[in-house]
Structure formats: structure tokens, C-alpha cells
Enzyme design. Structure first.
Site, PDB file in Angstrom:
ATOM      1  CG  LEU A  11      -1.994   1.013   1.267  1.00  0.00           C
ATOM      2  CD1 LEU A  11      -3.055   0.655   0.222  1.00  0.00           C
ATOM      3  CD2 LEU A  11      -2.650   1.089   2.645  1.00  0.00           C
ATOM      4  CB  SER A 136      11.533  -6.628  -3.334  1.00  0.00           C
ATOM      5  OG  SER A 136      10.287  -6.307  -2.736  1.00  0.00           O
ATOM      6  N   GLY A 230      15.669   7.703 -15.767  1.00  0.00           N
ATOM      7  CA  GLY A 230      15.078   8.918 -15.205  1.00  0.00           C
ATOM      8  C   GLY A 230      15.086  10.040 -16.234  1.00  0.00           C
ATOM      9  CG  ASP A 260       6.403   0.152 -11.480  1.00  0.00           C
ATOM     10  OD1 ASP A 260       7.506  -0.413 -11.635  1.00  0.00           O
ATOM     11  OD2 ASP A 260       5.958   0.488 -10.376  1.00  0.00           O
TER      12      ASP A 260
HETATM   13  O1  LIG Z   1      10.240  -3.040  -2.650  1.00  0.00           O
HETATM   14  P1  LIG Z   1      10.066  -3.270  -4.133  1.00  0.00           P
HETATM   15  O2  LIG Z   1       9.171  -4.442  -4.396  1.00  0.00           O
HETATM   16  O3  LIG Z   1      11.339  -3.322  -4.884  1.00  0.00           O
HETATM   17  O4  LIG Z   1       9.334  -2.004  -4.715  1.00  0.00           O
HETATM   18  C1  LIG Z   1       8.057  -1.648  -4.257  1.00  0.00           C
HETATM   19  C2  LIG Z   1       7.679  -0.308  -4.831  1.00  0.00           C
HETATM   20  O5  LIG Z   1       8.617   0.712  -4.467  1.00  0.00           O
HETATM   21  O6  LIG Z   1       7.663  -0.407  -6.247  1.00  0.00           O
HETATM   22  C3  LIG Z   1       6.662   0.434  -6.777  1.00  0.00           C
HETATM   23  C4  LIG Z   1       7.294   1.514  -7.607  1.00  0.00           C
HETATM   24  O7  LIG Z   1       8.028   0.972  -8.645  1.00  0.00           O
HETATM   25  C5  LIG Z   1       5.859   0.950  -5.596  1.00  0.00           C
HETATM   26  O8  LIG Z   1       4.496   0.824  -5.883  1.00  0.00           O
HETATM   27  C6  LIG Z   1       6.262   0.097  -4.436  1.00  0.00           C
HETATM   28  O9  LIG Z   1       6.195   0.750  -3.195  1.00  0.00           O
END
Ligand SMILES: O=P(O)(O)OC[C@@]1(O)O[C@H](CO)[C@@H](O)[C@@H]1O
Length: 322
Positions: A11, A136, A230, A260
Site C-alpha cells: 500500500l 522485490s 530517469g 512501472d
Molecule cells: O520493494 P520493491 O518491491 O522493490 O518495490 C516496491 C515499490 O517501491 O515499487 C513500486 C514503484 O516501482 C511501488 O508501488 C512500491 O512501493
């Protein structure tokens, strides 16, 4: 149809400051946004916004705020009950576009839950154009979790296997790269880590070096590398060459989820039959549009400006990247 797997969803709360983040101080925020997140979830939100059929697979209980928000937003999803709350991640944005993000580990997935999640992906992948493995890994998952899914998809579906895209970090990303996915989406830092470049800053402002590093991964069995850089744009490398996409300068509102959205832009162009430079152009347009929106808000196709993106072919320099 595009399937995404987000084994460690979140979230996402994004807090906007009207000044610079001051460590150790009490600060008043001017706004805050909460959105269902995690990389695969964001990709599905972006695809849905553009009318592309997708399914977000994630661990999470039906009454978890993330699944409730997905239902309310009309995002097709499949939650695997885990009896634990999905994590909450925080991003703090400053007026100049600087974004500070704090991500927490998330709930543990037991070996049985990991197996169940993999089976869900394998079953739903039948007939999909792409399967995206993103983000992750949750605590408890082995480093080769994504690599294992790639191999299992190919074993089950053979020549009819969907294409697989991976966006992760650290050791799980490196292991997935070893399984030869069709597409990976590293940022500059992740590309440096994947290719053994000790100083990621060496890649900054050097798209030719990005292309050279990416070309090594392609030579090693990866189908294509979409490196998002970026404000410096994005570089796509396939066996046919490398291209650089650049967008007009802008002040970002929030960069959370911009990568994303870039991947979603690439995939929707690819599904529509776009060639490599077309799909790169749409990836860059989607990323720039996402960065201009607050929180992890994702743009729809008609909010992106691919005609503003300059795409140029790159040649790989002869010298090796050390
Ligand atoms: O901790 P992870 O899984 O590497 O990244 C999770 C995250 O940073 O990725 C998205 C942005 O790319 C966010 O929605 C989310 O909070």
C-alpha cells in the site's frame, strides 16, 4: 492479455512537502495520496487505464486495503490469501521532484504459499502474451524464485510459452537474468549491478555505455533490455541494436512508479505490434507522463505524448565497460 506477478505488493502512501525534507524535524505535509502498489500492480493499473486486458496476481487477503482498492478501481486481480497484512511503503516528494522512498520487507511467504503462488501464475499464463515478474521478493522466498517461474513456464508451455519480462533488484534479479527472460527493465543502478560495473555513476549521461552493458546481457541470453534512466531517458537494446529515447526536460512531481509505467507503455506497444523503437518511444512517453502525476498515479495512453519523444539509434563503443 498480460499477467503480472507481484509477490511483495504494497500500500503506497506518498506524502508531498512544500519544502525540503528535514531529517529529525517535525514537518507538515501539504498532501498525501494512498494507492495500491507494488511493481506488477502498478503495471496492471497502467494497462487498465489504457484498456489493455491484464490480471494482477498477488498474495493478499480479500479484505486487505490493497485488494479492496484494486476492486474499487476495477483492476482485474487474483489475490492469494496469506492471513497477514500487505506492507505499507512510504514516499516523500519535494517541490523540485526529489522523491525519498522507504520500503519495508513485507509479510513472510511460507514455502507452501510460494508454491501456490507459482501454480496460480503457471495456470493463468495459458494464452497470455506476456507474464511480468515484478518487484522485490517477500521474506522467505528463495533468490531463484523468478528464475524458477521462467523455467517452469517454458517447461509447461514450450513454444507457446508467453514472453516473460522481469523488473526486480539485487540477487533475485541477477538469478532471473540467468534464466534468459525475454525482457528486463533495470534502472541505471540495477544495470550496473547486473553487469558488474562498480560505479553506477559511470553510466550517468553515457547512453553508449548503457547500450554496451545491456548488449552484454543480450549476448548472455536476455531477449531485450529496457534501461530506464530517469531524466536522461531510456535505452532499449535487442540483438538488432540499441536506441536512446529522450523526453523534453520537465520538473517531476513524483517519480514513484514511473519505471512501472514505462514498462507498461513498452508492453502495450509491443502487444499492438509496435517495433522496438516504437515500443521504446511509448515506454519513454509513459514514464514521463507518470513522473508528471502525483504519488504513484499511472497515466492512460491518451495522457502520454509519444510525439514529444526523440528516438535515436546508438552504436556500441568498442572499449569494454569495466
Ligand atoms: O520493494 P520493491 O518491491 O522493490 O518495490 C516496491 C515499490 O517501491 O515499487 C513500486 C514503484 O516501482 C511501488 O508501488 C512500491 O512501493
Amino acid at each position: 492479455m498480460i499477467i503480472t506477478l507481484t509477490p511483495n505488493p504494497s500500500l503506497d502512501r506518498t506524502i508531498s512537502l512544500d519544502g525540503v525534507l528535514a531529517r529529525g524535524e517535525v514537518q507538515r505535509a501539504v498532501a498525501s495520496h494512498v494507492e495500491p502498489g507494488g511493481k506488477g500492480v502498478n503495471i496492471c493499473r497502467a494497462l487498465e487505464a489504457s484498456g489493455v486486458e491484464s490480471l494482477a496476481i498477488l498474495p493478499g487477503d480479500a479484505l486487505d486495503p490493497v485488494l479492496i482498492a484494486l476492486t474499487e478501481a476495477g483492476i482485474p486481480h487474483l489475490g492469494m490469501p496469506i492471513g497477514a497484512s500487505i506492507r505499507s511503503n512510504v514516499a516523500i516528494t519535494e517541490p523540485d521532484g526529489t522523491t525519498t522512498k522507504v520500503n519495508v520487507p513485507g509479510p513472510v511467504l511460507t514455502p507452501a504459499q510460494q508454491t501456490e503462488l507459482i501454480e496460480l501464475v503457471l495456470d493463468r499464463a495459458d494464452g497470455a502474451g506476456w507474464v511480468v515478474l515484478a518487484g522485490s521478493l517477500p521474506p522467505g522466498a528463495p533468490v531463484d524464485f523468478y528464475a524458477d517461474i521462467i523455467r517452469k513456464l517454458r517447461a509447461r508451455y514450450g513454444a507457446a510459452a508467453p514472453k516473460v519480462a522481469v523488473d526486480s533488484s539485487g540477487a533475485p534479479f541477477a538469478a532471473a537474468v540467468g534464466a534468459g527472460p525475454d525482457l528486463i527493465k533495470p534502472n541505471g543502478e540495477e544495470l550496473a549491478e547486473l553487469t558488474g560495473i562498480p560505479d553506477p555513476e559511470a553510466l550517468e549521461g553515457n547512453p553508449a555505455m548503457v547500450a554496451t552493458a545491456s548488449a552484454r546481457l543480450v549476448a548472455g541470453g536476455v531477449g531485450a533490455v529496457l534501461a530506464t534512466l530517469g531524466a536522461q531517458g531510456a535505452v532499449l537494446t535487442t540483438k538488432d541494436g540499441s536506441w536512446l529515447a529522450q523526453t523534453p526536460p520537465m520538473v517531476a512531481v513524483s517519480t514513484v512508479g514511473a519505471g512501472d509505467s514505462s514498462l507498461a507503455g513498452f508492453l502495450l506497444s509491443d502487444l499492438a505490434g509496435g517495433n522496438a523503437p516504437d515500443s521504446l518511444r511509448q515506454a519513454a512517453a509513459h514514464g514521463a507522463a507518470a513522473a508528471s502525476l502525483p504519488g504513484s498515479t499511472v497515466p492512460a495512453l491518451n495522457q502520454t505524448k509519444p510525439s514529444d519523444v526523440t528516438v535515436t539509434q546508438l552504436t556500441h563503443p568498442k572499449e569494454d565497460v569495466q
